[in-house]
Design an enzyme around this catalytic site. Structure first.
Site, PDB file in Angstrom:
ATOM      1  CD  GLU A  26     -55.662 -21.868   1.572  1.00 19.11           C
ATOM      2  OE1 GLU A  26     -56.420 -21.152   0.904  1.00 19.11           O
ATOM      3  OE2 GLU A  26     -54.921 -22.737   1.063  1.00 19.11           O
ATOM      4  CD1 TRP A  54     -55.925 -15.954  -2.612  1.00 18.47           C
ATOM      5  CD2 TRP A  54     -54.899 -14.296  -1.522  1.00 18.47           C
ATOM      6  NE1 TRP A  54     -54.841 -16.502  -1.970  1.00 18.47           N
ATOM      7  CE2 TRP A  54     -54.192 -15.508  -1.285  1.00 18.47           C
ATOM      8  CE3 TRP A  54     -54.430 -13.132  -0.929  1.00 18.47           C
ATOM      9  CZ2 TRP A  54     -53.051 -15.574  -0.494  1.00 18.47           C
ATOM     10  CZ3 TRP A  54     -53.293 -13.196  -0.130  1.00 18.47           C
ATOM     11  CH2 TRP A  54     -52.618 -14.402   0.074  1.00 18.47           C
ATOM     12  CG  ASP A  55     -54.118 -17.081  -6.385  1.00 17.46           C
ATOM     13  OD1 ASP A  55     -54.744 -17.014  -5.322  1.00 17.46           O
ATOM     14  OD2 ASP A  55     -53.676 -18.144  -6.853  1.00 17.46           O
ATOM     15  CE  LYS A  63     -51.714 -24.621   1.209  1.00 14.62           C
ATOM     16  NZ  LYS A  63     -53.118 -24.798   0.777  1.00 14.62           N
ATOM     17  CD  GLN A  64     -50.665 -19.270   1.028  1.00 13.67           C
ATOM     18  OE1 GLN A  64     -50.145 -18.916  -0.009  1.00 13.67           O
ATOM     19  NE2 GLN A  64     -51.948 -19.548   1.121  1.00 13.67           N
ATOM     20  CE1 TYR A  94     -56.925 -25.052  -6.465  1.00 14.08           C
ATOM     21  CE2 TYR A  94     -55.095 -24.818  -7.998  1.00 14.08           C
ATOM     22  CZ  TYR A  94     -55.571 -25.114  -6.734  1.00 14.08           C
ATOM     23  OH  TYR A  94     -54.701 -25.477  -5.738  1.00 14.08           O
TER      24      TYR A  94
END
Length: 713
Positions: free
Chosen positions: A490, A351-352, A602-603, A345
């Protein structure tokens, strides 16, 4: 530097092993397939300097064949927070620029270069001492001539003086007297840095694209040996001596780093000041101050668990990396998705940071939390520019951010099948605005830092609220809608009325109105000044209230069920229990298209709402929604299991919560964690802390009140 023989006795304290397994990680042997993961997990950092745990002797990038592709087995890296540049690639995406490799050491024994691949490897161990922030290594090797070299290595990145890092190498030889040559140098890591000037023990570079400057000053020496070193080039030292069996030679190197803008001279002077501070205290003083700084942080942030040694070690690992990632002295940088432990990355901030990391810092290290929030304030111009570019008002933060706040999400990437696919997150994953506003409010409520609220926090909340008011549209049904977005899940793109996005947006608007009222009541002069500067008039505030009231929230009033987004309940319902043996995410198993047409998540998405805004929903809504969405989540993101653990624990489903906690703990530490090669999953580590403290311990904040409602196994 400390050069006398008595210094060797002081060095024994630092080489001494850590006896408590809950405080250290051990990796024995050398496995090329696991090396990059070990380098990331055992990395050292202080929020300014990050160093991967690659071996310093016989060092350099090495490659291995994995699934018929070449991938790197060892990737020595030193990162400097905030040192971003845009390489000459298409598309032009900025990333962290690796600093010169300052840890490289070469050893010759009777003119034979000591290499891992030549001779016989007898032992290769690494130990991460998490209590003291030290990396220790042992390498025992017999060279082709039969000489046995026993090397011990100690590395530290100072938590007390973030400009300074240290390296120690201890050498013993068995099998007769030999002639030893040791060469220590700084090696370039590519073309991203261009040398401005170099002196005997310092140098300064600038980034090829943006002209940012990096300076390093260093000192090196041998303890207890009168041998003079030869300097063959800047930042390069060489010694030659005769060493008998049983004798010990200790090599010491101290380096000081400085980052700056375009003024190379000023950056070079700061590096010189850093090395001067280190020389004034000596290496033993540097290590002692570092140890005290770690002791202070552990005093504020350690979590003790009885009865689960695996989880205890994992939590210490999490806290170690969370402490390592932050720098309260620099409000121009934030924590990237892999902190300063790997290239994945490119060092970008997501946003983490606000959602998964800030809670730890708020309640254990508020100075670090404040600096991270100030980073978002300093990047408001970039957020305003993005909102304007997309036709909205206020500020829309970048989904992927570096130092300027400009959007750095690539527009396209190549997938595992070699296809070029669009990346829509930078355009559609807009919930980051509410996530940042939420973090600002949580920080202020916990710390009552009015100075921050007045100087920065209020403006962030108001400008993000302004964005949501312009983003939502009033439609024929008399309700406000937010269309064409991506929520935390996502797998589903370009959707309408994502419940997480809409409910968080309404919350953001309500906090904006609350901030305006708060300023008028307590700091009227500041309130008038800010509203004048932002041209924030009463009709606009009335519109905010209307949008907050009228936003579609997706919750059925009778059942309490929340539809993740418009049309979600009409999608194909796939039983994930049929895919328990899978080793890849569900979008790889089913393909992106079918996954997008299904209810597979996804999450945590609706579950994230339950975790972060629990007071908005009654017990029945919590139970029904968690039961529904937990069965449909494929956990295709490392962020996901921790929030499921948190919500599960609050609902009293402690065994389920434990399972998700251990799943989170294994993300970086399990044997198959090859994805950690690009850096530790710092948000998952923050999530592990959140799930433990907010879930198992049941810690809650209600305004200025704190409460505990434990859900212990």
């Amino acid at each position: 530097m400390d050069q006398d023989v008595s210094a060797r006795d002081r060095l024994e304290h630092w080489f001494a092993p850590c006896s408590d397994p809950a405080w250290h990680l051990v990796w024995s042997g050398y496995d090329a397939m696991r090396e990059a993961q070990v380098e990331a997990c055992f990395a050292l950092s202080n929020g300014f300097i990050g160093v991967r745990a690659a071996r310093p002797i016989s060092r350099g990038p090495t490659w291995v064949t994995y699934q018929h592709h070449l991938t790197w087995a060892s990737w020595p890296r030193t990162y400097i927070a905030g040192l971003f540049d845009t390489p000459n690639v298409v598309p032009p995406v900025p990333g962290l620029v690796p600093a010169p490799d300052w840890l490289r050491v070469k050893l010759w024994i009777d003119d034979r270069l000591l290499l891992l691949r030549s001779g016989e490897l007898l032992a290769h161990n690494r130990v991460l001492d998490m209590r003291r922030g030290l990396l220790k290594g042992e390498w025992v090797h017999r060279n082709p001539a039969g000489h046995l070299a026993r090397l011990e290595v100690l590395t530290a990145v100072s938590l007390a003086d973030r400009a300074v890092a240290t390296q120690f190498v201890r050498l013993r030889i068995e099998g007769g007297s030999v002639r030893v040559r040791l060469e220590a140098s700084f090696e370039s890591t590519g073309s991203a840095l261009e040398l401005v000037r170099a002196r005997r023990e310092s140098a300064v570079w600038h980034t090829a694209g943006g002209g940012k400057t990096l300076a390093i000053a260093a000192r090196a020496g041998l303890i207890g040996r009168p041998t003079e070193h030869q300097s063959t080039a800047p930042l390069k030292w060489s010694w030659t001596w005769e060493q008998g069996p049983g004798e010990v030679t200790d090599f010491v190197r101290i380096a000081a780093f400085a980052r700056g803008e375009t003024n190379a001279g000023a950056t070079e002077r700061r590096a010189a000041l850093g090395i001067a501070r280190a020389e004034a205290t000596g290496w033993s003083g540097v290590l002692a101050a570092h140890e005290r700084a770690w002791a202070e942080r552990w005093h504020s942030s350690d979590v003790e668990i009885d009865g689960d040694a695996t989880l205890q070690q994992a939590l210490r690992f999490a806290v170690y990396h969370l402490v390592s990632a932050a720098n309260p002295d620099d409000e121009r940088v934030s924590v990237g998705a892999r902190a300063l432990t790997g290239d994945a990355y490119l060092g970008h901030v997501f946003w983490d940071t606000e959602t998964y990391l800030l809670p730890f810092y708020i309640f254990t290290w508020p100075e670090a939390a404040r600096a991270l929030m100030m980073y978002r304030y300093h990047t408001l111009p970039g957020a305003r520019a993005k909102a304007t570019r997309l036709g909205y008002r206020g500020a829309l933060y970048a989904w992927e951010s570096t130092d300027t706040g400009e959007e750095t999400t690539p527009e396209k990437v190549i997938d595992t099948a070699g296809r070029l696919i669009p990346v829509l997150c930078g355009l559609e994953e807009q919930h980051i605005d509410a996530d940042i506003a939420y973090a600002v409010w949580q920080y202020w409520q916990a710390t009552l830092d009015d100075g921050f609220l007045l100087a920065a926090g209020a403006e962030i909340i108001l400008e993000t609220a302004r964005f949501w008011a312009s983003r939502a549209a009033l439609e024929a049904d008399g309700r406000y809608h937010i269309r064409r977005v991506i929520g935390p899940d996502e797998y589903h793109e370009t959707i309408d009325d994502n419940a997480y996005t809409n409910i968080r947006a309404a919350w953001n608007l309500e906090r904006g109105l609350e901030v305006v009222a708060l300023l008028e009541q307590r700091w009227p002069e500041r309130g008038r000044s800010l509203r004048t500067r932002l041209a924030l008039e009463q009709p606009e505030l009335d519109a905010w209230a209307a949008v907050a009231r009228g936003l579609v929230r997706g919750q059925d009033a009778e059942t309490g069920m929340i539809e993740q987004f418009a049309g979600y309940f009409d999608l194909e319902d796939i039983d994930l229990s049929a895919y328990l043996s899978r080793t890849v995410p569900m979008d790889v198993v089913l393909g992106r298209e079918r996954t997008a047409r299904s209810q597979i998540v996804k999450q945590a998405d609706v579950v994230a709402l339950l975790a972060l805004l629990p007071d908005l929903f009654d017990q029945t809504a919590h139970e029904r929604n968690f039961a529904y969405y937990e069965r449909r989540c494929g956990h295709g993101s490392s962020l996901s299991p921790a929030l499921h653990a948190l919500v599960g624990a609050r609902l009293g489903q402690v065994e389920l919560a434990e399972r998700y906690l251990h799943q989170t703990a294994r993300i970086d530490l399990e044997a198959s964690g090859v994805n950690s090669a690009g850096g530790v999953h710092i948000a998952a580590l923050g999530g592990l802390w959140m799930a433990t403290i907010f879930g198992l311990a049941g810690f809650r904040q209600h305004g200025e009140e704190l409460a505990l409602d434990p859900n212990l196994p």
